[in-house]
Write a protein that holds these residues in place. Structure first.
Motif, PDB file in Angstrom:
ATOM      1  N   MET A 103       0.832  -1.202   0.000  1.00 15.34           N
ATOM      2  CA  MET A 103       0.000   0.000   0.000  1.00 15.34           C
ATOM      3  C   MET A 103       0.872   1.260   0.000  1.00 15.34           C
ATOM      4  N   ILE A 104       1.918   1.256   0.808  1.00 15.77           N
ATOM      5  CA  ILE A 104       2.836   2.394   0.876  1.00 15.77           C
ATOM      6  C   ILE A 104       3.462   2.653  -0.491  1.00 15.77           C
ATOM      7  N   HIS A 105       3.833   1.594  -1.191  1.00 16.08           N
ATOM      8  CA  HIS A 105       4.422   1.764  -2.523  1.00 16.08           C
ATOM      9  C   HIS A 105       3.419   2.361  -3.507  1.00 16.08           C
ATOM     10  N   ARG A 106       2.166   1.911  -3.430  1.00 19.22           N
ATOM     11  CA  ARG A 106       1.148   2.484  -4.326  1.00 19.22           C
ATOM     12  C   ARG A 106       0.983   3.980  -4.061  1.00 19.22           C
ATOM     13  N   LEU A 107       0.897   4.352  -2.787  1.00 22.80           N
ATOM     14  CA  LEU A 107       0.762   5.777  -2.450  1.00 22.80           C
ATOM     15  C   LEU A 107       2.052   6.537  -2.771  1.00 22.80           C
ATOM     16  N   GLY A 108       3.185   5.905  -2.558  1.00 22.82           N
ATOM     17  CA  GLY A 108       4.472   6.535  -2.835  1.00 22.82           C
ATOM     18  C   GLY A 108       4.708   6.799  -4.305  1.00 22.82           C
ATOM     19  N   ASP A 109       4.020   6.074  -5.167  1.00 25.62           N
ATOM     20  CA  ASP A 109       4.117   6.344  -6.603  1.00 25.62           C
ATOM     21  C   ASP A 109       3.444   7.669  -6.970  1.00 25.62           C
ATOM     22  N   ARG A 110       2.535   8.137  -6.105  1.00 30.22           N
ATOM     23  CA  ARG A 110       1.782   9.364  -6.395  1.00 30.22           C
ATOM     24  C   ARG A 110       2.196  10.552  -5.532  1.00 30.22           C
ATOM     25  N   TYR A 111       2.777  10.277  -4.363  1.00 33.27           N
ATOM     26  CA  TYR A 111       3.060  11.347  -3.401  1.00 33.27           C
ATOM     27  C   TYR A 111       4.457  11.201  -2.820  1.00 33.27           C
ATOM     28  N   SER A 112       4.938  12.283  -2.261  1.00 31.25           N
ATOM     29  CA  SER A 112       6.175  12.252  -1.483  1.00 31.25           C
ATOM     30  C   SER A 112       5.822  11.672  -0.127  1.00 31.25           C
ATOM     31  N   LEU A 113       6.253  10.454   0.117  1.00 34.61           N
ATOM     32  CA  LEU A 113       5.780   9.691   1.264  1.00 34.61           C
ATOM     33  C   LEU A 113       6.940   9.244   2.144  1.00 34.61           C
ATOM     34  N   GLN A 114       6.680   9.215   3.436  1.00 37.88           N
ATOM     35  CA  GLN A 114       7.643   8.711   4.414  1.00 37.88           C
ATOM     36  C   GLN A 114       6.967   7.612   5.225  1.00 37.88           C
ATOM     37  N   ASN A 115       7.572   6.433   5.246  1.00 33.78           N
ATOM     38  CA  ASN A 115       7.059   5.312   6.021  1.00 33.78           C
ATOM     39  C   ASN A 115       7.565   5.460   7.455  1.00 33.78           C
ATOM     40  N   GLU A 116       6.665   5.600   8.410  1.00 34.53           N
ATOM     41  CA  GLU A 116       7.025   5.765   9.821  1.00 34.53           C
ATOM     42  C   GLU A 116       6.936   4.442  10.582  1.00 34.53           C
ATOM     43  N   SER A 117       6.865   3.319   9.865  1.00 37.47           N
ATOM     44  CA  SER A 117       6.671   2.019  10.508  1.00 37.47           C
ATOM     45  C   SER A 117       7.929   1.165  10.537  1.00 37.47           C
ATOM     46  N   LEU A 118       9.046   1.714  10.165  1.00 34.67           N
ATOM     47  CA  LEU A 118      10.266   0.922  10.100  1.00 34.67           C
ATOM     48  C   LEU A 118      10.749   0.475  11.471  1.00 34.67           C
ATOM     49  N   SER A 119      10.331   1.158  12.544  1.00 40.59           N
ATOM     50  CA  SER A 119      10.758   0.758  13.891  1.00 40.59           C
ATOM     51  C   SER A 119      10.231  -0.633  14.257  1.00 40.59           C
ATOM     52  N   LEU A 120       9.188  -1.087  13.593  1.00 41.54           N
ATOM     53  CA  LEU A 120       8.703  -2.448  13.842  1.00 41.54           C
ATOM     54  C   LEU A 120       9.800  -3.473  13.567  1.00 41.54           C
ATOM     55  N   PHE A 121      10.605  -3.229  12.531  1.00 39.52           N
ATOM     56  CA  PHE A 121      11.672  -4.164  12.188  1.00 39.52           C
ATOM     57  C   PHE A 121      12.799  -4.175  13.202  1.00 39.52           C
ATOM     58  N   ALA A 122      12.921  -3.107  13.947  1.00 39.42           N
ATOM     59  CA  ALA A 122      13.961  -3.038  14.977  1.00 39.42           C
ATOM     60  C   ALA A 122      13.459  -3.607  16.296  1.00 39.42           C
ATOM     61  N   GLY A 123      12.306  -4.257  16.259  1.00 40.34           N
ATOM     62  CA  GLY A 123      11.746  -4.845  17.474  1.00 40.34           C
ATOM     63  C   GLY A 123      10.832  -3.901  18.228  1.00 40.34           C
ATOM     64  N   GLY A 124      10.497  -2.791  17.609  1.00 41.20           N
ATOM     65  CA  GLY A 124       9.601  -1.828  18.246  1.00 41.20           C
ATOM     66  C   GLY A 124       8.237  -2.423  18.535  1.00 41.20           C
ATOM     67  N   ILE A 125       7.611  -1.899  19.558  1.00 46.67           N
ATOM     68  CA  ILE A 125       6.287  -2.379  19.951  1.00 46.67           C
ATOM     69  C   ILE A 125       5.293  -1.274  19.631  1.00 46.67           C
ATOM     70  N   GLU A 126       5.026  -1.123  18.357  1.00 48.36           N
ATOM     71  CA  GLU A 126       4.122  -0.080  17.879  1.00 48.36           C
ATOM     72  C   GLU A 126       2.707  -0.630  17.769  1.00 48.36           C
ATOM     73  N   PRO A 127       1.693   0.197  18.078  1.00 45.76           N
ATOM     74  CA  PRO A 127       0.318  -0.270  17.962  1.00 45.76           C
ATOM     75  C   PRO A 127      -0.291  -0.076  16.570  1.00 45.76           C
ATOM     76  N   ALA A 128       0.502   0.485  15.634  1.00 46.00           N
ATOM     77  CA  ALA A 128      -0.056   0.769  14.315  1.00 46.00           C
ATOM     78  C   ALA A 128       1.055   0.914  13.284  1.00 46.00           C
ATOM     79  N   TYR A 129       0.654   0.771  12.033  1.00 46.43           N
ATOM     80  CA  TYR A 129       1.500   1.200  10.924  1.00 46.43           C
ATOM     81  C   TYR A 129       1.261   2.698  10.786  1.00 46.43           C
ATOM     82  N   SER A 130       2.293   3.434  10.415  1.00 42.97           N
ATOM     83  CA  SER A 130       2.140   4.881  10.250  1.00 42.97           C
ATOM     84  C   SER A 130       2.916   5.342   9.032  1.00 42.97           C
ATOM     85  N   GLY A 131       2.350   6.335   8.345  1.00 42.65           N
ATOM     86  CA  GLY A 131       3.011   6.946   7.197  1.00 42.65           C
ATOM     87  C   GLY A 131       2.711   8.432   7.170  1.00 42.65           C
TER      88      GLY A 131
END
Length: 179
Positions: free
Chosen positions: A61-89
């Motif tokens: 989904m982020i890639h689809r939106l990123g094809d149209r807009y200047s987008l920043q994915n704020e969900s990368l902390s999940l990969f570092a073991g973060g305990i986030e309650p949501a995906y964010s962009g």
């Protein structure tokens, strides 16, 4: 289907214990419970783990939106073991102004945080369509509910009595856009 305050609080209390401060074990007396010992915290960790496992859906989904807009994915902390309650962009609209959007890992909800400029409306509509197509059954949390304070929970970086429903379901990242 109309979302209610009670329904949102029920979800929040499944993942955040009431009246328990998020302080490190070294600062509490022996045998005193800390947040990380609670069943609620275990559920939040499990939700973050599901978020990591289901990340390809968000990424597409982020890639689809990123094809149209200047987008920043704020969900990368999940990969570092973060305990986030949501995906964010975040989508940059003009200059230093962005709208943020969030898809909760705790329940079937999303939110779009608007900065309050005319350029936001068509982008917000497109983001909502994309989220609803990617996550069928998810619905937005209305501002009159999302901005309500949850008085008896504390999150990392948010003191007891200051966390809103939005922050509990979408993380502190919700506050990164100033309306």
């Amino acid at each position: 289907m109309k979302t209610t305050r009670s329904e949102l609080l029920d979800i929040i209390y499944r993942f955040y214990p009431r009246g328990v401060q998020q302080i490190m074990r070294i600062y509490v007396p022996p045998n005193e419970p800390v947040y990380e010992d609670t069943e609620e915290h275990r559920r939040l960790v499990e939700a973050a783990n599901r978020g990591r496992a289901e990340y390809p859906t968000w990424k597409a989904m982020i890639h689809r939106l990123g094809d149209r807009y200047s987008l920043q994915n704020e969900s990368l902390s999940l990969f570092a073991g973060g305990i986030e309650p949501a995906y964010s962009g975040r989508i940059w609209l003009i200059d230093e102004t962005a709208l943020s959007f969030h898809v909760s890992l705790l329940g079937p909800y999303y939110g779009i945080h608007l900065p309050g400029i005319p350029e936001e409306e068509p982008v917000a509509r497109e983001v909502a369509r994309e989220i609803e197509a990617t996550y069928p059954g998810y619905q937005p949390i209305p501002p009159e509910l999302g901005n309500e304070v949850v008085p008896d929970v504390e999150l990392d970086g948010v003191m007891m009595g200051e966390a809103t429903i939005y922050v509990c379901l979408f993380s502190i990242v919700w506050t990164w856009v100033d309306p």
